[in-house]
Motif scaffolding. Structure first.
Motif, short mmCIF file in Angstrom:
data_model
loop_
_atom_site.label_atom_id
_atom_site.label_comp_id
_atom_site.label_asym_id
_atom_site.label_seq_id
_atom_site.Cartn_x
_atom_site.Cartn_y
_atom_site.Cartn_z
N ASN A 86 65.36 17.46 -8.18
CA ASN A 86 64.75 18.05 -6.99
C ASN A 86 63.29 17.62 -6.86
O ASN A 86 62.40 18.44 -6.62
CB ASN A 86 64.85 19.58 -7.04
CG ASN A 86 64.80 20.20 -5.65
OD1 ASN A 86 64.80 19.48 -4.64
ND2 ASN A 86 64.73 21.51 -5.60
N TRP A 102 54.56 29.65 -5.60
CA TRP A 102 55.62 30.52 -6.12
C TRP A 102 56.04 31.51 -5.05
O TRP A 102 55.19 32.17 -4.43
CB TRP A 102 55.12 31.26 -7.37
CG TRP A 102 56.10 32.19 -7.99
CD1 TRP A 102 57.43 31.98 -8.18
CD2 TRP A 102 55.81 33.49 -8.51
NE1 TRP A 102 58.00 33.07 -8.80
CE2 TRP A 102 57.04 34.01 -9.02
CE3 TRP A 102 54.65 34.25 -8.63
CZ2 TRP A 102 57.12 35.26 -9.61
CZ3 TRP A 102 54.74 35.51 -9.22
CH2 TRP A 102 55.96 36.00 -9.70
N LEU A 162 61.72 24.05 -8.33
CA LEU A 162 62.59 24.62 -9.36
C LEU A 162 63.18 25.93 -8.85
O LEU A 162 62.54 26.69 -8.13
CB LEU A 162 61.81 24.89 -10.65
CG LEU A 162 61.21 23.70 -11.40
CD1 LEU A 162 60.40 24.20 -12.59
CD2 LEU A 162 62.32 22.75 -11.86
N ASP A 163 64.41 26.19 -9.27
CA ASP A 163 65.04 27.48 -8.99
C ASP A 163 64.64 28.46 -10.09
O ASP A 163 64.69 28.12 -11.28
CB ASP A 163 66.56 27.34 -8.97
CG ASP A 163 67.04 26.39 -7.89
OD1 ASP A 163 66.24 26.08 -6.98
OD2 ASP A 163 68.20 25.96 -7.96
N LEU A 164 64.21 29.67 -9.68
CA LEU A 164 63.81 30.69 -10.65
C LEU A 164 64.42 32.03 -10.26
O LEU A 164 64.41 32.40 -9.08
CB LEU A 164 62.28 30.83 -10.69
CG LEU A 164 61.48 29.65 -11.27
CD1 LEU A 164 59.99 29.95 -11.16
CD2 LEU A 164 61.86 29.38 -12.72
N GLY A 199 67.29 33.10 -9.84
CA GLY A 199 68.32 33.07 -8.82
C GLY A 199 67.85 32.69 -7.44
O GLY A 199 68.63 32.70 -6.48
N ARG A 200 66.56 32.33 -7.31
CA ARG A 200 66.02 31.94 -6.01
C ARG A 200 65.89 30.42 -5.94
O ARG A 200 65.29 29.79 -6.81
CB ARG A 200 64.65 32.59 -5.77
CG ARG A 200 64.70 34.10 -5.65
CD ARG A 200 63.32 34.65 -5.27
NE ARG A 200 62.83 34.07 -4.03
CZ ARG A 200 63.20 34.46 -2.81
NH1 ARG A 200 64.09 35.43 -2.67
NH2 ARG A 200 62.70 33.89 -1.74
N GLU A 201 66.43 29.83 -4.87
CA GLU A 201 66.38 28.39 -4.69
C GLU A 201 64.96 27.95 -4.33
O GLU A 201 64.31 28.56 -3.46
CB GLU A 201 67.36 27.96 -3.59
CG GLU A 201 67.44 26.45 -3.40
CD GLU A 201 68.45 26.08 -2.34
OE1 GLU A 201 68.56 24.88 -2.04
OE2 GLU A 201 69.13 26.99 -1.79
N ASP A 202 64.49 26.93 -5.02
CA ASP A 202 63.15 26.37 -4.77
C ASP A 202 62.06 27.44 -4.83
O ASP A 202 61.11 27.42 -4.05
CB ASP A 202 63.08 25.66 -3.41
CG ASP A 202 64.01 24.45 -3.33
OD1 ASP A 202 64.52 24.03 -4.39
OD2 ASP A 202 64.22 23.95 -2.22
N ALA A 203 62.19 28.36 -5.75
CA ALA A 203 61.21 29.45 -5.86
C ALA A 203 59.85 28.95 -6.31
O ALA A 203 58.82 29.53 -5.94
CB ALA A 203 61.71 30.51 -6.83
N ARG A 235 57.42 25.59 -6.27
CA ARG A 235 57.14 24.24 -5.81
C ARG A 235 55.82 23.80 -6.43
O ARG A 235 54.88 24.59 -6.51
CB ARG A 235 57.04 24.18 -4.28
CG ARG A 235 58.34 24.48 -3.55
CD ARG A 235 58.13 24.48 -2.03
NE ARG A 235 59.36 24.76 -1.32
CZ ARG A 235 60.20 23.82 -0.87
NH1 ARG A 235 59.91 22.54 -1.09
NH2 ARG A 235 61.30 24.16 -0.23
#
Length: 647
Positions: A416, A518, A464-466, A468-472, A474
């Motif tokens: 990503n 974030w 990164l996904d953190l 359970g959140r997509e693209d949490a 950057r």
């Protein structure tokens, strides 16, 4: 105490989050990067977008306010709203920044170095602002050495009609009023905005200087703008744009006080700055053939006058007639090319400048310019995009100038991550004043050549996904290396007691920019930006003035409940060098040290009714005492309260 304030400011800012996450998603469409609509993720350039939602959320009324928190930019204003403001992008001079309004050049042909004064404008009629950090002379010609700032106006709605407006009152008896709207009905579309602001201002002579009297420096702005079009049929339409801006501001002197040689208050000095822009054009569009051609012509007129006790002392007048023929073709993808975008065109300019000042001989001179450009963007694979552009400028005075840009973007889908790199050349044509102005101490030099630059940059951005959140999360960074040669500097000949502008200077500009953003929940996020700039005189190694080596920004928004939005911005501007003055107002050094400073701005928006909002803003929350320009006081704490009617 300062450390405690910094920590408190950081805590406040971290409780909020920025609007960058939505504004600069991979689906954001940009027009400045290749002079054609293009997805941001495909562009190898470093580009920021300030949209209308962000301007409203942060309650930014002036162009300086809108630009100040942008990474990579050092915005310095010598006083309150309306005062002269310069923008240094990646260490380059303010004259190396090209300002555009809807793609039309705004830089002042009558100014001594051709720079645009960013301090004289409001942004109520701006639909969005696109900022490119890095050279774009290959698309726009002269001045686009350090970057391009393109103000795109508000347009008519997609259908029907809309009305918007706002009114606010704040510190220093500041009043701001905006009203506008748009309509789209059948073949006709029209949008218009009227904006006014006035303020008593504050005393720009710092408290520490003994000649300060407390005399405030008021300002006043008026901006009227309209744009629209009429479709004759499915392929041919007429478009028009007009904008008029006036500003007036008081300023203080460097030749005052008891001795006549001190930085001091002066209640009798003021300047008036005006600009009028209009254009008329035809658009030929063939959607079935993925082709659009636009031909437009217009005129930009600008005027700057200075007054002392009501009597005019200096006058600068300029005009630029222009014709632009621009084309965009997006052919169907071929086996070797994916989603290609091709833009090309021809520009013509006729510039004239007149000046009548206290110390220079009267000046009246003009010049023509022809130019042609082409740009191509295409995917070589599903993950690899390349972009290239080239431009030829033919000046009446000094001949041809060719510039080009090459760049590539590669996407690592598994990580990503997006990698990018670019190389570009640029130039700044000598202004008419630099070539032809003369006085008892300055000899004209019509043989001046353009200043030339080259820049290489490489960067990445990732997500990164953190939890359970997509693209949490950057984050990203970019490194650049620029050199500008043949800089125009004044060279004095002591034997002849006269000087001349000559191509003798050189600047080395290096640095890097990093960010992390974030988004822990849907309605809150936080972004941290860091900028490191190493801008030096290549001949002496001395740091260039007013460029902080380090700067930080923490910006954010938070929507705790459906009807409330909060925004916070903490800025830290590092130490830098400048022309300095002592506490008595006397000149000290041409490159003295100026300390760092920090500010915090807060804004809250409350939805009172469906379209009615209550807006509360606080600038410089902790009432920091600082000098953005040495010898000029920064604005004290200022509270603003207003009502806004949304479209």
């Amino acid at each position: 105490m300062k450390a405690q304030i910094s920590l408190a400011a950081l805590a406040v800012a971290l409780s909020a989050a920025p609007s960058f996450a939505e504004d600069q998603s991979e689906d954001t469409v940009i027009v400045t990067g290749v002079r054609a609509p293009s997805l941001l993720e495909r562009l190898p350039a470093t580009l920021d977008v300030i949209d209308r939602a962000e301007l409203d959320l942060k309650n930014h009324n002036t162009l300086v306010e809108a630009l100040s928190a942008t990474p990579g930019l050092a915005v310095v204003q010598s006083g309150p709203a309306g005062s002269t403001a310069s923008v240094f992008v990646r260490g380059s001079n303010s004259k190396h920044i090209l300002a555009l309004y809807d793609g039309i050049r705004l830089n002042d042909v009558s100014a001594s170095n051709g720079a645009f004064n960013f301090g004289s404008d409001l942004v109520g009629d701006a639909g969005r602002i696109e900022l490119v950090r890095g050279p774009l002379s290959s698309l726009y010609g002269s001045d686009a050495v350090g970057g391009v700032i393109n103000i795109l106006p508000r347009r008519a709605p997609e259908s029907g009609s809309e009305l918007y407006g706002e009114a606010s009152v704040g510190a220093f008896n500041t009043y701001h009023v905006l009203i506008g709207g748009g309509v789209r009905d059948g073949r006709l579309n029209l949008a218009a905005t009227a904006e006014y602001q006035e303020s008593d201002g504050y005393d720009v002579t710092p408290d520490r200087i003994s000649t300060r009297t407390g005399d405030p420096d008021p300002s006043q702005f008026t901006v009227l703008s309209a744009n629209g079009g009429f479709a004759f049929n499915d392929v041919l339409s007429l478009e028009a744009l007009i904008r008029h801006r006036e500003s007036e501001v008081d300023f203080d002197t460097f030749s005052g006080g008891p001795t006549g040689f001190q930085r001091a208050d002066d209640p009798d000095l003021r300047s008036e700055d005006s600009q009028t822009l209009w254009s008329l054009g035809l658009v030929y569009a063939r959607p079935a053939q993925n082709f659009e051609s636009r031909l437009r012509a217009g005129r930009l007129e600008m005027s700057l006058e200075s007054f002392n006790d009501g009597a005019a002392t200096d006058a600068y007048d300029g005009a630029r007639d222009f014709v632009q023929w621009s084309n965009v073709w997006t052919p169907d993808s071929r086996p070797a090319l994916i989603d290609p975008v091709i833009s090309f065109g021809v520009d013509f300019q006729d510039e004239e400048a007149q000046s009548d000042t206290a110390f220079n001989a009267p000046l009246s001179v003009s010049e023509d310019l022809w130019s042609a450009y082409a740009a191509v963007q295409a995917g070589l694979t599903a993950r690899f995009d390349v972009t290239g552009s080239i431009r030829l400028d033919d000046y009446e005075a000094f001949g041809d100038q060719t510039t080009y840009n090459l760049g590539a973007v590669y996407r690592l889908d598994a990580l990503n991550t997006r990698l990018r790199a670019s190389y570009g050349t640029s130039f700044k044509a000598p202004s008419l004043s630099e070539r032809f102005s003369s006085s008892a101490f300055v000899a004209a030099n019509p043989d001046l050549q353009p200043e030339e630059g080259e820049t290489f940059e490489i960067g990445f951005d990732s997500a990164l996904d953190l939890a359970g959140r997509e693209d949490a999360l950057r984050f990203g960074a970019v490194w650049y290396d620029s050199a500008i040669e043949d800089l125009i500097e004044y060279v004095y000949d002591g034997a002849l007691f006269i000087g001349q502008n000559r191509n003798v200077g050189e600047a080395d500009l290096q640095g890097y920019e990093a960010f992390a953003e974030w988004t822990p929940i849907d309605h809150a996020s936080v972004r941290v930006d860091y900028t490191h700039t190493d801008a030096t005189n290549a001949s002496t190694g001395a740091p260039l003035l007013r460029r902080p080596e380090d700067s930080w920004a923490v910006t954010g928004t938070w929507r705790p409940i459906e009807i409330t939005s909060l925004s916070a911005t903490w800025r830290s501007v590092g130490a830098r060098t400048d022309v300095t003055y002592d506490d008595a107002g006397f000149y000290v050094s041409g490159s003295g040290a100026v300390p760092s400073f920090e500010t915090v701005d807060l804004t809250g928006v409350l939805d009172v009714r469906d379209r009615l909002q209550l807006v509360l803003g606080v600038r410089n929350l902790f009432d920091e005492t600082y000098e953005p320009v040495a010898g000029f006081a920064g604005a004290p704490r200022a509270v603003t309260l207003g009502l806004r009617v949304r479209p």
